[in-house]
Scaffold this motif. Sequence first.
Motif, PDB file in Angstrom:
ATOM      1  N   ARG A 127      -1.559   5.105  -2.460  1.00 60.58           N
ATOM      2  CA  ARG A 127      -2.889   5.382  -3.263  1.00 60.58           C
ATOM      3  C   ARG A 127      -3.752   6.746  -2.606  1.00 60.58           C
ATOM      4  N   GLU A 139      -5.812  -1.853 -12.287  1.00 61.18           N
ATOM      5  CA  GLU A 139      -5.154  -0.542 -11.981  1.00 61.18           C
ATOM      6  C   GLU A 139      -5.094   0.532 -13.011  1.00 61.18           C
ATOM      7  N   ASN A 179       0.966  -1.260   0.014  1.00 57.28           N
ATOM      8  CA  ASN A 179      -0.002  -0.050   0.052  1.00 57.28           C
ATOM      9  C   ASN A 179       0.897   1.199  -0.160  1.00 57.28           C
ATOM     10  N   GLY A 218      -7.497   5.427  -5.440  1.00 62.17           N
ATOM     11  CA  GLY A 218      -6.742   4.380  -5.481  1.00 62.17           C
ATOM     12  C   GLY A 218      -5.606   4.303  -6.223  1.00 62.17           C
ATOM     13  N   ARG A 219      -5.315   5.643  -6.936  1.00 64.45           N
ATOM     14  CA  ARG A 219      -4.167   5.474  -7.804  1.00 64.45           C
ATOM     15  C   ARG A 219      -2.943   6.037  -6.862  1.00 64.45           C
ATOM     16  N   PHE A 220      -1.953   5.239  -7.412  1.00 67.03           N
ATOM     17  CA  PHE A 220      -0.476   5.488  -6.706  1.00 67.03           C
ATOM     18  C   PHE A 220       0.016   6.905  -7.211  1.00 67.03           C
ATOM     19  N   PRO A 256     -12.639   4.762  -5.062  1.00 71.75           N
ATOM     20  CA  PRO A 256     -12.102   3.755  -5.933  1.00 71.75           C
ATOM     21  C   PRO A 256     -13.176   2.939  -6.715  1.00 71.75           C
TER      22      PRO A 256
END
Length: 495
Positions: A75, A163, A54, A79-81, A126
């Motif tokens: 994230r 992803e 995570n 939910g995006r890094f 997300p």
Amino acid sequence: MGEAKRRRDREKLLNVHSKPIKRARFNLLTTGTRLSTTAYMCEELSWWASQEENLLGLVARDTTDDDYLWMVLARDKIGRFRCASLDASIRTKQNAERQLRAEMAEVFISGKVAEFGEQGDETNSPLDPFEISDDLDRDKLHPYFKMLADEPGRAPARKVIKELALWLAPKDPHFVREFQTNGFDQRLWELFLWAAFREFFLDVEQLDAPDFRCTAPGIDFTVEATTVAPSQAGVLKDHPNPSNQEEMRAFLRDYMPMKFGGALTSKLNKKNAGGKSYWEREESKDKPFVIAIADFHKPSDEENPGPMTYTQSALWQYLYGSRVTWRFEDDQLIIDTHEIDEHEFNGKKVPSGFFDLPDAENVSAVVFSNAGTIAKFDRMGTAAGFGAEGFGYFRMGYKPNPDPNAIIGEPFHVDVCDPDYEEFWTQEIQVFHNPNAKFPLPTEALLGATHHFFEAGQFRSLTPEDAVLSSMTLLVKYVDGPDDVTESRKGNLDD
């Protein structure tokens, strides 16, 4: 003695809360993160993750100052890094890695990993492209979507799509529904294109029409994505299904050029409510405009690969209104070029030479790939370490042959599960440049793709060493191990 113990304890703490990961895994999880300038500003050296993945970490060398930097990514609410913490001007790589891992441990120990990734600009939560809405009739689900969602061996592709969708789907309210139903092929093609453009180190903006605007220092062009779909009516509804070489030649000479032509000319002639073509709209005006096309006109089956594995020769014949024949003279390969006026099938005729059509000078290039398939997503996921337990993935196909007298590609076969296996989104991208383009697309805009040119009546190509012409992926299910196979079959959508 006390200092030595403190250092050992510190190293133990770092090892507990972070681990090195493969570049392919980091790349997949951060496909939408890097800016286009990253390629010029730093050299990435090592990639890290927390045990739960995570948190991600990166150590790189600043190519301007010749020192080092680290970055922690987490994230966001979607939910995006994205980058959550960083430091620069560090003297050595080792110091940068220690500082990075200490930061990751501190964040983890704080218990605020979720809050750490919040950016303050998120507008959604997300999104899971495999979550089916209660109001959707299950009978309307696309058969490939159902296969992708349900089969255990497709876990790598599901991970990749989840992803990538975090970046594309939030901006398009129709994305998930169309991906699950009658728009599956088109949406998968858009996911593939977006990932490939990002791998070219381009900043990619989603638009209503055209689909994408791609930018980088000195580069700015737009892209409209389209697919060749099955014909539901008309003369092309009667698919030839060639069974020998002569039938295949006729299929590629006439039927497939007409299929490609239908998809391309519909984009060439399309206008919005204001009467403007794609290249006349504000985002595209006075810059290169590209059409990206994929062939999904007939699905593969247990006996036959998808036509996208062998139809690309029909595309360039139609684009340039020319075909080639080959012969040998004194053991030397001689290639002759022949002009094509038209293509005919079942009494229907269409002119050849898309780039010579009225208004086609506004299309700078046509991009093609036979890799916008589930098989490609499976391989990319497996190469990143997300392979499904109990399954093997084997790839076989053809690469460009360096022999100047070669008439077919060079065969290859690889085990995708090999720890050293690496694959890129861009290896199957082909760019057909328009010799009449009003705004030519610079070759460096898609550096690393295969580029084709038609000049002075001759077909010329620039091909990178790692290019792939076509391939198929064999998905194998094991019982007790790799030596005990119970089921094997080709990927349902091969590239």
